[in-house]
Write an enzyme that holds these catalytic residues in place. Structure first.
Site, PDB file in Angstrom:
ATOM      1  N   HIS A  65       0.860  -1.198   0.000  1.00  0.00           N
ATOM      2  CA  HIS A  65       0.000   0.000   0.000  1.00  0.00           C
ATOM      3  C   HIS A  65       0.891   1.241   0.000  1.00  0.00           C
ATOM      4  O   HIS A  65       1.704   1.400  -0.900  1.00  0.00           O
ATOM      5  CB  HIS A  65      -0.936  -0.089   1.219  1.00  0.00           C
ATOM      6  CG  HIS A  65      -2.059   0.899   1.257  1.00  0.00           C
ATOM      7  ND1 HIS A  65      -2.427   1.695   0.218  1.00  0.00           N
ATOM      8  CD2 HIS A  65      -2.918   1.194   2.269  1.00  0.00           C
ATOM      9  CE1 HIS A  65      -3.455   2.451   0.577  1.00  0.00           C
ATOM     10  NE2 HIS A  65      -3.772   2.172   1.809  1.00  0.00           N
ATOM     11  N   ASP A 100       2.817   5.306  -6.598  1.00  0.00           N
ATOM     12  CA  ASP A 100       4.053   5.166  -5.825  1.00  0.00           C
ATOM     13  C   ASP A 100       5.293   5.014  -6.683  1.00  0.00           C
ATOM     14  O   ASP A 100       6.406   5.035  -6.155  1.00  0.00           O
ATOM     15  CB  ASP A 100       3.930   3.949  -4.891  1.00  0.00           C
ATOM     16  CG  ASP A 100       2.924   4.208  -3.786  1.00  0.00           C
ATOM     17  OD1 ASP A 100       1.972   3.424  -3.648  1.00  0.00           O
ATOM     18  OD2 ASP A 100       3.073   5.232  -3.092  1.00  0.00           O
ATOM     19  N   HIS A 156      -2.319  -2.313  -9.639  1.00  0.00           N
ATOM     20  CA  HIS A 156      -3.323  -1.644  -8.794  1.00  0.00           C
ATOM     21  C   HIS A 156      -4.595  -2.478  -8.794  1.00  0.00           C
ATOM     22  O   HIS A 156      -4.949  -3.087  -9.808  1.00  0.00           O
ATOM     23  CB  HIS A 156      -3.635  -0.237  -9.336  1.00  0.00           C
ATOM     24  CG  HIS A 156      -4.237   0.650  -8.317  1.00  0.00           C
ATOM     25  ND1 HIS A 156      -5.581   0.639  -8.032  1.00  0.00           N
ATOM     26  CD2 HIS A 156      -3.689   1.555  -7.482  1.00  0.00           C
ATOM     27  CE1 HIS A 156      -5.829   1.514  -7.074  1.00  0.00           C
ATOM     28  NE2 HIS A 156      -4.693   2.088  -6.720  1.00  0.00           N
TER      29      HIS A 156
HETATM   30  C1  SDX Z   1      -1.425   2.160  -3.351  1.00  0.00           C
HETATM   31  O1  SDX Z   1      -6.152   0.787  -3.333  1.00  0.00           O
HETATM   32  C2  SDX Z   1      -5.673   1.948  -3.563  1.00  0.00           C
HETATM   33  O2  SDX Z   1      -6.314   2.836  -4.091  1.00  0.00           O
HETATM   34  C3  SDX Z   1      -4.221   2.135  -3.108  1.00  0.00           C
HETATM   35  C4  SDX Z   1      -3.578   3.460  -3.498  1.00  0.00           C
HETATM   36  C5  SDX Z   1      -4.207   4.629  -2.760  1.00  0.00           C
HETATM   37  O3  SDX Z   1      -4.086   5.767  -3.264  1.00  0.00           O
HETATM   38  O4  SDX Z   1      -4.700   4.410  -1.626  1.00  0.00           O
HETATM   39  O5  SDX Z   1      -3.697   3.659  -4.892  1.00  0.00           O
HETATM   40  C6  SDX Z   1      -2.094   3.465  -3.129  1.00  0.00           C
HETATM   41  O6  SDX Z   1      -1.388   1.356  -2.456  1.00  0.00           O
HETATM   42  C7  SDX Z   1      -0.894   1.851  -4.723  1.00  0.00           C
HETATM   43  C8  SDX Z   1      -0.321   0.405  -4.810  1.00  0.00           C
HETATM   44  C9  SDX Z   1       1.092   0.412  -4.246  1.00  0.00           C
HETATM   45  N1  SDX Z   1       1.613  -0.978  -4.162  1.00  0.00           N
HETATM   46  C10 SDX Z   1       2.566  -1.418  -4.970  1.00  0.00           C
HETATM   47  O7  SDX Z   1       3.066  -0.770  -5.889  1.00  0.00           O
HETATM   48  C11 SDX Z   1       3.047  -2.825  -4.629  1.00  0.00           C
HETATM   49  C12 SDX Z   1       3.146  -3.640  -5.909  1.00  0.00           C
HETATM   50  N2  SDX Z   1       1.800  -3.885  -6.424  1.00  0.00           N
HETATM   51  C13 SDX Z   1       1.175  -5.137  -6.091  1.00  0.00           C
HETATM   52  O8  SDX Z   1       1.486  -5.670  -4.835  1.00  0.00           O
HETATM   53  C14 SDX Z   1      -0.299  -5.178  -6.506  1.00  0.00           C
HETATM   54  O9  SDX Z   1      -0.357  -4.709  -7.777  1.00  0.00           O
HETATM   55  C15 SDX Z   1      -1.320  -4.473  -5.650  1.00  0.00           C
HETATM   56  C16 SDX Z   1      -1.222  -4.839  -4.221  1.00  0.00           C
HETATM   57  C17 SDX Z   1      -1.190  -2.996  -5.793  1.00  0.00           C
HETATM   58  C18 SDX Z   1      -2.687  -4.895  -6.191  1.00  0.00           C
HETATM   59  O10 SDX Z   1      -2.781  -6.241  -5.951  1.00  0.00           O
HETATM   60  P1  SDX Z   1      -4.096  -7.062  -6.364  1.00  0.00           P
HETATM   61  O11 SDX Z   1      -5.180  -6.204  -6.841  1.00  0.00           O
HETATM   62  O12 SDX Z   1      -4.393  -8.012  -5.248  1.00  0.00           O
HETATM   63  O13 SDX Z   1      -3.625  -7.813  -7.628  1.00  0.00           O
HETATM   64  P2  SDX Z   1      -3.015  -9.247  -7.626  1.00  0.00           P
HETATM   65  O14 SDX Z   1      -1.928  -9.333  -6.593  1.00  0.00           O
HETATM   66  O15 SDX Z   1      -4.116 -10.227  -7.548  1.00  0.00           O
HETATM   67  O16 SDX Z   1      -2.301  -9.288  -9.061  1.00  0.00           O
HETATM   68  C19 SDX Z   1      -2.921  -9.822 -10.176  1.00  0.00           C
HETATM   69  C20 SDX Z   1      -1.788 -10.502 -10.942  1.00  0.00           C
HETATM   70  C21 SDX Z   1      -1.052 -11.560 -10.142  1.00  0.00           C
HETATM   71  O17 SDX Z   1      -0.473 -12.442 -11.066  1.00  0.00           O
HETATM   72  P3  SDX Z   1      -1.164 -13.906 -11.316  1.00  0.00           P
HETATM   73  O18 SDX Z   1      -1.311 -14.562  -9.940  1.00  0.00           O
HETATM   74  O19 SDX Z   1      -2.502 -13.597 -11.949  1.00  0.00           O
HETATM   75  O20 SDX Z   1      -0.224 -14.639 -12.231  1.00  0.00           O
HETATM   76  O21 SDX Z   1      -0.781  -9.499 -11.257  1.00  0.00           O
HETATM   77  C22 SDX Z   1       0.430  -9.845 -10.585  1.00  0.00           C
HETATM   78  C23 SDX Z   1       0.072 -10.808  -9.484  1.00  0.00           C
HETATM   79  O22 SDX Z   1       1.194 -11.656  -9.190  1.00  0.00           O
HETATM   80  N3  SDX Z   1       0.956  -8.601 -10.059  1.00  0.00           N
HETATM   81  C24 SDX Z   1       2.233  -8.240 -10.092  1.00  0.00           C
HETATM   82  C25 SDX Z   1       2.279  -6.969  -9.506  1.00  0.00           C
HETATM   83  N4  SDX Z   1       1.067  -6.598  -9.138  1.00  0.00           N
HETATM   84  C26 SDX Z   1       0.247  -7.613  -9.466  1.00  0.00           C
HETATM   85  N5  SDX Z   1       3.333  -8.897 -10.558  1.00  0.00           N
HETATM   86  C27 SDX Z   1       4.483  -8.222 -10.434  1.00  0.00           C
HETATM   87  N6  SDX Z   1       4.617  -6.991  -9.889  1.00  0.00           N
HETATM   88  C28 SDX Z   1       3.536  -6.334  -9.420  1.00  0.00           C
HETATM   89  N7  SDX Z   1       3.671  -5.137  -8.888  1.00  0.00           N
END
Ligand code: SDX
Length: 434
Positions: A268, A363, A307
């Site tokens: 997050h 971020d 996201h």
């Molecule tokens: C913020 O919610 C909000 O609005 C948050 C925010 C706000 O203003 O409050 O926007 C701020 O928190 C932005 C996000 C910051 N976090 C990161 O940058 C961390 C990296 N991102 C991931 O951890 C992820 O993308 C999330 C947590 C942001 C979202 O996760 P989800 O919605 O649970 O998506 P998911 O993990 O189910 O991903 C779907 C697929 C998966 O692959 P498969 O299992 O389908 O093969 O995408 C992959 C994930 O492994 N994936 C990534 C990835 N993000 C998702 N793979 C590599 N790198 C990534 N960053």
């Protein structure tokens, strides 16, 4: 519309149910009528991590993840970032309309009046080690403020809510700056109410022996824009925490501390700090292909990418990139920007990321700007929390005023043991426990 009905056939009983569809949703409680017999509890919806569950109605922030749209109270984030100050946007989020000049003047004066911290807070901060993470200090200190303002427990009193909201908006920069100064062993700098919100924050962070701190106007405006971009984002993890804790009628200081704790997570708000660690680990553009392969192999995530809602470019990331150019004209370019830009270019053309609709989020670039402005990575999430307190408080207030809301208490899908009985200690057999 009359025909907004979802018709459900339960093949277990052959019975059909008609559930009203309102604003694209059905009420989960309407599922409970679907039973196999009168003793049956009824159908529940199951939605781990709330991927497809609306927990509330809200009129504060609208996001269209497919189109990359973000609006606060209907205003596009791009227009707010270009035409407004953070305190103007804070008023908009909290009150529902952009302020008139008299409203804004009065709001600014009221916020300025409350920027000071009770002197006991400094003693509290002194209890932290010099290397304490500023988010741990922020969460603890915000919670401690609930002991300074016990009247804040009267959360159903609009006048008390108003003054506590002003105190939190006003004091977050002071707490953040004090935490930063503590980590450096520098004396605290008191607020200077001649200065604007961002300038005063910079004053409390960076004033040394000069009689009057003068903020670089380009950097101050960049910080103000970054505050606007981070102010609210509908039902994200930390806002959901604020609403959940607030639904128990906990005071706003303890609820804000809980929300800030959620924000601290690397998935997050902690992602901006994690992005800088990632860029440091990559070290040079030559190492990007190998790093990308390790991400695709599932060994790590590409921090600052992806996201839950945006399946398009995060509109905030675009504005942050524009802001970065302005900042680097003053500070000199951050060499990590080149790695970030190359990383983005490669990722956006790689099937793994394209298929999963992974784009840079808010971020990805913010940390690069913060570092260029002189902030240490450990402060980046604190810089996220300062403006986000406005969104948390606007959502908290909306929750308290929503007649449909009550204490949040989800159900569960129980898959554990059925009833069983205690075996005397001497007769117990070892079980493989995880
Ligand atoms: C913020 O919610 C909000 O609005 C948050 C925010 C706000 O203003 O409050 O926007 C701020 O928190 C932005 C996000 C910051 N976090 C990161 O940058 C961390 C990296 N991102 C991931 O951890 C992820 O993308 C999330 C947590 C942001 C979202 O996760 P989800 O919605 O649970 O998506 P998911 O993990 O189910 O991903 C779907 C697929 C998966 O692959 P498969 O299992 O389908 O093969 O995408 C992959 C994930 O492994 N994936 C990534 C990835 N993000 C998702 N793979 C590599 N790198 C990534 N960053």
């Amino acid at each position: 519309m009359a025909d907004d009905i979802l018709s459900i056939l339960d093949k277990r009983t052959g019975r059909t149910y008609e559930l009203p569809i309102q604003d694209g949703t059905i009420r989960a409680m309407d599922l409970r009528q679907i039973k196999t017999d009168p003793e049956d509890f009824g159908i529940m919806s199951y939605d781990p991590a709330f991927l497809n569950t609306a927990s509330c109605t809200s009129r504060i922030t609208f996001i269209d993840g497919d189109k990359g749209i973000l609006r606060y109270r209907g205003y596009p984030i791009e227009e707010l970032a270009e035409n407004c100050t953070f305190l103007e946007v804070a008023w908009l989020l909290l009150k529902g309309e952009l302020p008139t000049q008299p409203e804004l003047d009065n709001w600014i004066q009221r916020v300025k009046y409350h920027t000071m911290l009770h002197e006991t807070t400094k003693k509290f901060l002194e209890g932290f080690r010099y290397d304490a993470h500023p988010m741990g200090m922020l969460v603890s200190t915000v919670a401690a403020l609930s002991t300074v303002y016990p009247e804040a427990r009267n959360v159903l009193d609009p006048e008390i809510r108003e003054i506590e909201i002003i105190r939190l908006v006003a004091k977050m920069p002071t707490i953040a700056a004090y935490a930063y100064r503590h980590s450096l062993g520098y004396p605290y700098v008191y607020p200077d109410n001649d200065l604007g919100y961002a300038e005063n924050f910079m004053n409390m962070l960076w004033k040394m022996v000069e009689p009057k701190y003068v903020a670089n106007p380009v950097l101050a405006r960049a910080l103000d824009i970054l505050f606007i971009l981070h102010a609210d984002h509908e039902q994200n993890c930390s806002t959901n925490t604020m609403r959940c804790v607030g639904s128990a009628q906990t005071d706003p200081y303890l609820a804000t501390a809980a929300a800030a704790a959620a924000l601290a997570g690397p998935l997050h708000g902690g992602a901006n700090e994690a992005v800088l660690k990632m860029l440091d680990e990559i070290g040079s553009k030559d190492n990007i292909p190998a790093y990308i392969e390790s991400v695709k192999a599932g060994k790590r995530k590409l921090m600052g990418f992806g996201h839950r809602v945006y399946k398009n470019y995060d509109p905030r990331a675009r504005i942050i990139k524009w802001t970065a150019d302005r900042v680097f004209e003053v500070t000199g370019a951050n060499p990590k920007l080149e790695i970030a830009l190359e990383l983005e270019k490669i990722a956006l053309n790689d099937e793994y990321f394209v298929k999963r609709k992974l784009y840079p989020n808010v971020d990805f670039y913010s940390g690069i700007i913060y570092q260029a402005m002189g902030f240490k990575p450990a402060m980046f999430t604190v810089l996220f929390a300062i403006p986000r307190v406005v969104g948390w408080l606007a959502q908290w207030q909306e929750m308290l005023e929503d007649a449909e809301q009550k204490i949040a208490r989800p159900r569960q899908k129980y898959l554990g043991y059925g009833e069983r009985h205690v075996v005397p200690l001497e007769k117990r057999l070892a079980h493989a426990v995880s």
